[in-house]
Design a protein around this motif. Structure first.
Motif, PDB file in Angstrom:
ATOM      1  N   THR A 100      -5.733  -5.107  59.882  1.00  0.00           N
ATOM      2  CA  THR A 100      -4.667  -4.487  60.659  1.00  0.00           C
ATOM      3  C   THR A 100      -3.287  -4.861  60.129  1.00  0.00           C
ATOM      4  O   THR A 100      -3.093  -5.934  59.560  1.00  0.00           O
ATOM      5  CB  THR A 100      -4.738  -4.896  62.146  1.00  0.00           C
ATOM      6  OG1 THR A 100      -4.573  -6.310  62.245  1.00  0.00           O
ATOM      7  CG2 THR A 100      -6.048  -4.478  62.775  1.00  0.00           C
ATOM      8  N   PHE A 101      -2.368  -3.948  60.357  1.00  0.00           N
ATOM      9  CA  PHE A 101      -0.978  -4.169  59.965  1.00  0.00           C
ATOM     10  C   PHE A 101      -0.109  -3.480  61.004  1.00  0.00           C
ATOM     11  O   PHE A 101      -0.265  -2.291  61.265  1.00  0.00           O
ATOM     12  CB  PHE A 101      -0.732  -3.581  58.568  1.00  0.00           C
ATOM     13  CG  PHE A 101       0.643  -3.819  58.014  1.00  0.00           C
ATOM     14  CD1 PHE A 101       1.292  -5.027  58.163  1.00  0.00           C
ATOM     15  CD2 PHE A 101       1.292  -2.815  57.327  1.00  0.00           C
ATOM     16  CE1 PHE A 101       2.552  -5.239  57.632  1.00  0.00           C
ATOM     17  CE2 PHE A 101       2.556  -3.015  56.788  1.00  0.00           C
ATOM     18  CZ  PHE A 101       3.183  -4.233  56.945  1.00  0.00           C
ATOM     19  N   HIS A 102       0.763  -4.239  61.636  1.00  0.00           N
ATOM     20  CA  HIS A 102       1.671  -3.709  62.655  1.00  0.00           C
ATOM     21  C   HIS A 102       3.093  -3.966  62.199  1.00  0.00           C
ATOM     22  O   HIS A 102       3.427  -5.080  61.793  1.00  0.00           O
ATOM     23  CB  HIS A 102       1.472  -4.393  64.001  1.00  0.00           C
ATOM     24  CG  HIS A 102       0.097  -4.280  64.546  1.00  0.00           C
ATOM     25  ND1 HIS A 102      -0.278  -4.874  65.718  1.00  0.00           N
ATOM     26  CD2 HIS A 102      -1.010  -3.635  64.109  1.00  0.00           C
ATOM     27  CE1 HIS A 102      -1.539  -4.614  65.977  1.00  0.00           C
ATOM     28  NE2 HIS A 102      -2.003  -3.870  65.002  1.00  0.00           N
ATOM     29  N   THR A 159      -4.966   0.423  61.079  1.00  0.00           N
ATOM     30  CA  THR A 159      -6.244  -0.281  61.097  1.00  0.00           C
ATOM     31  C   THR A 159      -7.104   0.274  59.974  1.00  0.00           C
ATOM     32  O   THR A 159      -7.280   1.486  59.867  1.00  0.00           O
ATOM     33  CB  THR A 159      -6.961  -0.105  62.450  1.00  0.00           C
ATOM     34  OG1 THR A 159      -6.099  -0.577  63.486  1.00  0.00           O
ATOM     35  CG2 THR A 159      -8.264  -0.880  62.487  1.00  0.00           C
ATOM     36  N   VAL A 177       6.732   1.319  66.894  1.00  0.00           N
ATOM     37  CA  VAL A 177       5.793   0.351  66.336  1.00  0.00           C
ATOM     38  C   VAL A 177       4.633   1.157  65.766  1.00  0.00           C
ATOM     39  O   VAL A 177       4.062   2.010  66.452  1.00  0.00           O
ATOM     40  CB  VAL A 177       5.295  -0.646  67.395  1.00  0.00           C
ATOM     41  CG1 VAL A 177       4.196  -1.531  66.826  1.00  0.00           C
ATOM     42  CG2 VAL A 177       6.453  -1.492  67.914  1.00  0.00           C
ATOM     43  N   ILE A 178       4.331   0.901  64.522  1.00  0.00           N
ATOM     44  CA  ILE A 178       3.246   1.609  63.842  1.00  0.00           C
ATOM     45  C   ILE A 178       2.117   0.615  63.593  1.00  0.00           C
ATOM     46  O   ILE A 178       2.358  -0.493  63.090  1.00  0.00           O
ATOM     47  CB  ILE A 178       3.742   2.253  62.535  1.00  0.00           C
ATOM     48  CG1 ILE A 178       4.818   3.294  62.881  1.00  0.00           C
ATOM     49  CG2 ILE A 178       2.580   2.870  61.755  1.00  0.00           C
ATOM     50  CD1 ILE A 178       5.464   3.950  61.705  1.00  0.00           C
ATOM     51  N   ARG A 179       0.923   1.017  63.970  1.00  0.00           N
ATOM     52  CA  ARG A 179      -0.260   0.157  63.815  1.00  0.00           C
ATOM     53  C   ARG A 179      -1.245   0.837  62.874  1.00  0.00           C
ATOM     54  O   ARG A 179      -1.659   1.962  63.121  1.00  0.00           O
ATOM     55  CB  ARG A 179      -0.903  -0.086  65.172  1.00  0.00           C
ATOM     56  CG  ARG A 179      -0.046  -0.904  66.102  1.00  0.00           C
ATOM     57  CD  ARG A 179      -0.678  -0.987  67.497  1.00  0.00           C
ATOM     58  NE  ARG A 179       0.031  -1.919  68.332  1.00  0.00           N
ATOM     59  CZ  ARG A 179       1.137  -1.619  69.016  1.00  0.00           C
ATOM     60  NH1 ARG A 179       1.642  -0.401  68.946  1.00  0.00           N
ATOM     61  NH2 ARG A 179       1.732  -2.521  69.769  1.00  0.00           N
ATOM     62  N   SER A 198       0.522   2.331  55.403  1.00  0.00           N
ATOM     63  CA  SER A 198       1.604   2.048  56.349  1.00  0.00           C
ATOM     64  C   SER A 198       2.851   2.861  56.021  1.00  0.00           C
ATOM     65  O   SER A 198       3.468   3.465  56.909  1.00  0.00           O
ATOM     66  CB  SER A 198       1.941   0.557  56.335  1.00  0.00           C
ATOM     67  OG  SER A 198       0.821  -0.205  56.701  1.00  0.00           O
ATOM     68  N   GLU A 213       7.411  -2.539  62.996  1.00  0.00           N
ATOM     69  CA  GLU A 213       8.335  -1.701  63.741  1.00  0.00           C
ATOM     70  C   GLU A 213       9.327  -1.094  62.762  1.00  0.00           C
ATOM     71  O   GLU A 213       9.878  -1.797  61.914  1.00  0.00           O
ATOM     72  CB  GLU A 213       9.086  -2.521  64.785  1.00  0.00           C
ATOM     73  CG  GLU A 213      10.066  -1.699  65.594  1.00  0.00           C
ATOM     74  CD  GLU A 213      10.805  -2.525  66.621  1.00  0.00           C
ATOM     75  OE1 GLU A 213      10.989  -1.998  67.730  1.00  0.00           O
ATOM     76  OE2 GLU A 213      11.194  -3.662  66.334  1.00  0.00           O
ATOM     77  N   ASP A 223       5.348  -7.222  62.107  1.00  0.00           N
ATOM     78  CA  ASP A 223       4.914  -7.941  63.301  1.00  0.00           C
ATOM     79  C   ASP A 223       3.616  -8.710  63.105  1.00  0.00           C
ATOM     80  O   ASP A 223       3.507  -9.851  63.521  1.00  0.00           O
ATOM     81  CB  ASP A 223       4.731  -6.968  64.474  1.00  0.00           C
ATOM     82  CG  ASP A 223       6.039  -6.373  64.950  1.00  0.00           C
ATOM     83  OD1 ASP A 223       7.077  -7.065  64.885  1.00  0.00           O
ATOM     84  OD2 ASP A 223       6.036  -5.213  65.386  1.00  0.00           O
TER      85      ASP A 223
END
Length: 114
Positions: free
Chosen positions: A45-47, A67, A63-65, A90, A49, A39
């Motif tokens: 940051t890295f987002h 930071t 959804v994994i966020r 991640s 799903e 996403d």
């Protein structure tokens, strides 16, 4: 190389390092499918799903966020290593997620891993 191809390659290598077999096409029907949709990504940051399916049934979706702290240096090698750490974090976050873990084991019909 597109960013999504690069990120998938990183995820694939991480999955393979822990002993998972990755089929990009033509997986057996009994194998759970992990879909990853990227996403957003920045230097901190890295987002993404993650969806786990088996037999067309969605077993897990989240959804994994991630930071991370900013890399203080502007040295390309250090920035590259920071990006690798973020992707590794991640994959680790997904695989250690309790709900993902439970859904994956259920899909594989395994009650626990020792």
């Amino acid at each position: 190389m597109n960013l999504d191809v690069y990120l998938w390659s990183c995820f694939k290598k991480a999955f393979e390092r822990i002993g998972m077999t990755v089929w990009e096409k033509g997986a057996s029907a009994w194998v759970p499918i992990i879909q990853v949709r990227f996403d957003a990504i920045s230097d901190r940051t890295f987002h993404f799903e993650a969806v786990l399916r088996k037999d067309d049934v969605r077993l897990f979706q989240k959804v994994i966020r991630i930071t991370m702290q900013s890399v203080a240096s502007r040295d390309p090698a250090e920035l590259e290593q920071g990006a690798y750490r973020m992707v590794d974090e991640s994959v680790t976050a997904l695989l250690k997620d309790a709900d993902f873990h439970k859904a994956f084991l259920s899909a594989m019909q395994i009650t626990s891993i020792k």
